[in-house]
Design a protein around this motif. Structure first.
Motif, PDB file in Angstrom:
ATOM      1  N   LEU A  97       7.929 -24.804  30.064  1.00 17.63           N
ATOM      2  CA  LEU A  97       8.145 -26.004  30.853  1.00 17.63           C
ATOM      3  C   LEU A  97       8.063 -27.253  29.971  1.00 17.63           C
ATOM      4  CD1 LEU A  97       8.500 -27.131  33.764  1.00 17.63           C
ATOM      5  CD2 LEU A  97       6.020 -27.319  33.840  1.00 17.63           C
ATOM      6  N   ILE A  98       7.031 -27.351  29.154  1.00 19.55           N
ATOM      7  CA  ILE A  98       6.892 -28.487  28.249  1.00 19.55           C
ATOM      8  C   ILE A  98       7.958 -28.437  27.157  1.00 19.55           C
ATOM      9  CG2 ILE A  98       5.381 -29.574  26.526  1.00 19.55           C
ATOM     10  CD1 ILE A  98       4.650 -30.140  29.434  1.00 19.55           C
ATOM     11  N   GLY A  99       8.232 -27.240  26.622  1.00 23.16           N
ATOM     12  CA  GLY A  99       9.278 -27.105  25.597  1.00 23.16           C
ATOM     13  C   GLY A  99      10.629 -27.566  26.096  1.00 23.16           C
ATOM     14  N   PHE A 100      10.970 -27.169  27.314  1.00 22.25           N
ATOM     15  CA  PHE A 100      12.246 -27.600  27.893  1.00 22.25           C
ATOM     16  C   PHE A 100      12.248 -29.103  28.142  1.00 22.25           C
ATOM     17  CE2 PHE A 100      15.040 -28.389  31.561  1.00 22.25           C
ATOM     18  CZ  PHE A 100      16.233 -27.933  31.022  1.00 22.25           C
ATOM     19  N   GLY A 101      11.142 -29.621  28.632  1.00 28.36           N
ATOM     20  CA  GLY A 101      11.043 -31.059  28.871  1.00 28.36           C
ATOM     21  C   GLY A 101      11.209 -31.873  27.599  1.00 28.36           C
ATOM     22  N   MET A 102      10.611 -31.408  26.518  1.00 27.35           N
ATOM     23  CA  MET A 102      10.734 -32.121  25.242  1.00 27.35           C
ATOM     24  C   MET A 102      12.143 -31.981  24.670  1.00 27.35           C
ATOM     25  SD  MET A 102       8.049 -33.815  24.566  1.00 27.35           S
ATOM     26  CE  MET A 102       7.883 -34.152  26.296  1.00 27.35           C
TER      27      MET A 102
END
Length: 116
Positions: free
Chosen positions: A64-69
């Motif tokens: 989730l954070i990887g995709f957001g970044m």
């Protein structure tokens, strides 16, 4: 005493000033990076994941954070322009002796999104 441009005292003052300004900029970059890493990987999961999500879904925080970044990086490149890569940076330093200011902020923002 001679304080004309190019003299040793003039060059020493310039070097000291540039070194101090770059040191403060690097410190600010690092402090923001440390804060953002702590916020994204400790504070946010404690507030929104732990005790709210089932424990077997905790691992979904990473993609989730990887995709957001990744989306953030794409937006930075689209809005601010190309940050330049290592060959570009080396070419600038060898040819001009500096990296143009119009590449500094895209480089900073892109690196923050990539690291976080």
């Amino acid at each position: 005493r001679d304080f004309a441009p190019g003299s040793i005292p003039h060059s020493a003052v310039l070097a000291l000033t540039i070194g101090c300004v770059c040191g403060v900029a690097a410190w600010l970059y690092y402090m923001f990076l440390e804060w953002a890493l702590d916020f994204l990987w400790h504070d946010l999961p404690e507030r929104f994941v732990i005790d709210y999500w089932p424990e077997y879904l905790y691992v979904l925080w990473i993609p989730l954070i990887g995709f957001g970044m990744a989306v953030g990086l794409g937006i930075v490149v689209k809005v601010m322009g190309e940050p330049g890569d290592l060959p570009y940076t080396v070419k600038c330093v060898h040819e001009k002796g500096y990296v143009a200011m119009n590449h500094v902020m895209p480089m900073v923002m892109a690196s923050q999104c990539s690291i976080l």
